[in-house]
Design a protein around this motif. Structure first.
Motif, short mmCIF file in Angstrom:
data_model
loop_
_atom_site.label_atom_id
_atom_site.label_comp_id
_atom_site.label_asym_id
_atom_site.label_seq_id
_atom_site.Cartn_x
_atom_site.Cartn_y
_atom_site.Cartn_z
N LYS A 154 0.97 -1.21 0.09
CA LYS A 154 0.17 -0.02 -0.05
C LYS A 154 0.78 1.16 0.04
O LYS A 154 2.09 1.15 0.53
N LEU A 155 0.57 2.38 -0.72
CA LEU A 155 1.21 3.21 -0.50
C LEU A 155 0.54 4.68 -0.19
O LEU A 155 -0.58 4.81 -0.21
N LYS A 156 1.38 5.60 0.50
CA LYS A 156 0.72 6.91 0.75
C LYS A 156 1.79 7.90 -0.01
O LYS A 156 2.90 7.57 -0.03
N GLY A 157 1.27 9.03 -0.60
CA GLY A 157 2.21 9.92 -1.08
C GLY A 157 1.74 11.21 -0.70
O GLY A 157 0.84 11.74 -0.29
N ILE A 158 2.91 12.14 -0.56
CA ILE A 158 2.82 13.63 -0.33
C ILE A 158 3.56 14.34 -1.33
O ILE A 158 4.58 14.04 -1.87
N SER A 159 2.80 15.25 -1.91
CA SER A 159 3.29 16.12 -2.80
C SER A 159 4.71 16.73 -2.50
O SER A 159 4.55 17.34 -1.30
N ALA A 160 5.69 16.75 -3.11
CA ALA A 160 6.94 17.55 -3.11
C ALA A 160 7.72 17.93 -4.29
O ALA A 160 7.45 17.30 -5.31
N GLN A 161 8.83 18.62 -4.03
CA GLN A 161 9.76 18.95 -5.02
C GLN A 161 11.04 18.31 -4.55
O GLN A 161 11.72 18.19 -3.61
N ALA A 162 11.97 17.88 -5.74
CA ALA A 162 13.20 17.20 -5.26
C ALA A 162 14.23 17.40 -6.37
O ALA A 162 13.87 17.78 -7.62
N THR A 163 15.42 17.50 -5.93
CA THR A 163 16.77 17.90 -7.03
C THR A 163 17.28 16.41 -7.09
O THR A 163 17.60 15.73 -6.37
N LEU A 164 17.41 16.11 -8.42
CA LEU A 164 17.99 14.87 -8.99
C LEU A 164 19.55 14.99 -8.59
O LEU A 164 20.08 16.14 -9.30
N GLY A 199 6.84 15.99 -7.92
CA GLY A 199 6.30 14.60 -7.69
C GLY A 199 5.81 14.25 -6.43
O GLY A 199 5.41 15.03 -5.86
N TYR A 200 5.97 12.99 -5.90
CA TYR A 200 5.54 12.59 -4.72
C TYR A 200 6.46 12.00 -3.74
O TYR A 200 7.20 10.95 -4.49
N LEU A 201 6.40 12.06 -2.69
CA LEU A 201 7.45 11.26 -1.55
C LEU A 201 6.44 10.47 -1.10
O LEU A 201 5.28 10.54 -0.63
N LEU A 202 6.82 9.01 -1.36
CA LEU A 202 6.17 7.85 -1.07
C LEU A 202 6.71 6.88 0.06
O LEU A 202 7.68 6.82 0.54
N PRO A 250 8.20 14.71 5.72
CA PRO A 250 7.05 14.41 6.53
C PRO A 250 7.47 14.14 8.03
O PRO A 250 8.77 13.34 8.18
N ARG A 251 6.91 14.30 8.83
CA ARG A 251 7.26 13.96 10.55
C ARG A 251 7.07 12.47 10.80
O ARG A 251 7.47 11.82 11.40
N SER A 252 5.93 11.92 9.94
CA SER A 252 5.56 10.53 9.87
C SER A 252 6.65 9.59 9.27
O SER A 252 7.41 10.06 8.07
#
Length: 190
Positions: free
Chosen positions: A93-103, A150-153, A122-124
């Protein structure tokens, strides 16, 4: 007697369908509502998610069992569920939070490494995989140093299996921070 047999047969049929559904999790439905969110690249062949709340996702990551065993544990890999939906089953199962990231880099035999600002984590616990939205289709075409949305999963394994992916991992039920880990918070620019 016939009146008794028909309801019993129906009950057993429903029980078998329910057991199969429980064993395989949410069936692959080719992104039909409500799990109709698309990243717009290759991950869509083995994920089904829906947008929930503001800038959040919930859904499933799919695997296919290979029929092989590693130390007595069934082996699985990502599947292209768009081509082989019958053999796809929920691995996480997955949860995602919108994020920006640098490759930061693209290891030859691993997931691309992304840097996320520590304040955006996220704190979780358990959010360990970033995946970009849109093009390019595959990570090999991502330009180093680019910033992507994208999303942090956060992945939660549903069963015990050996995941044949980037070296292989023994997966056990619960939060999985190893199989798809590709996030760091130290961008090396200080």
């Amino acid at each position: 007697m016939k009146k008794f047999i028909i309801p019993v047969v129906l009950l057993l049929s429903f029980a078998l369908v329910a057991a199969a559904y429980a064993a395989n999790g949410y069936p692959w439905n080719d992104h039909a509502a409500p799990y109709d969110f698309l990243f717009g690249n290759h991950i869509d062949t083995h994920q089904q998610t829906q947008e929930i709340g503001k800038d959040q996702l919930a859904g499933f990551f799919y695997i296919k069992f290979t029929g092989e065993y590693v130390d007595g544990v069934p082996e699985a890999k990502h599947a292209d569920c768009e081509l082989d939906a019958v053999d796809c089953t929920v691995g996480w199962k997955l949860k995602g939070i919108s994020a920006q990231a640098t490759l930061l880099e693209k290891p030859e035999h691993g997931h691309p490494i992304w840097c996320i600002d520590p304040q955006d984590m996220p704190r979780s616990p358990g959010f360990s995989h970033f995946h970009w939205e849109g093009d390019p289709e595959h990570a090999g075409s991502l330009p180093d140093g680019a910033v992507y949305s994208g999303y942090l999963l956060k992945l939660t394994a549903q069963d015990r299996f050996f995941f044949n992916h980037h070296g292989g991992f023994l997966v056990t039920p619960g939060i999985d921070t190893e199989t798809h880990a590709n996030v760091v918070t130290d961008c090396g620019d200080e």
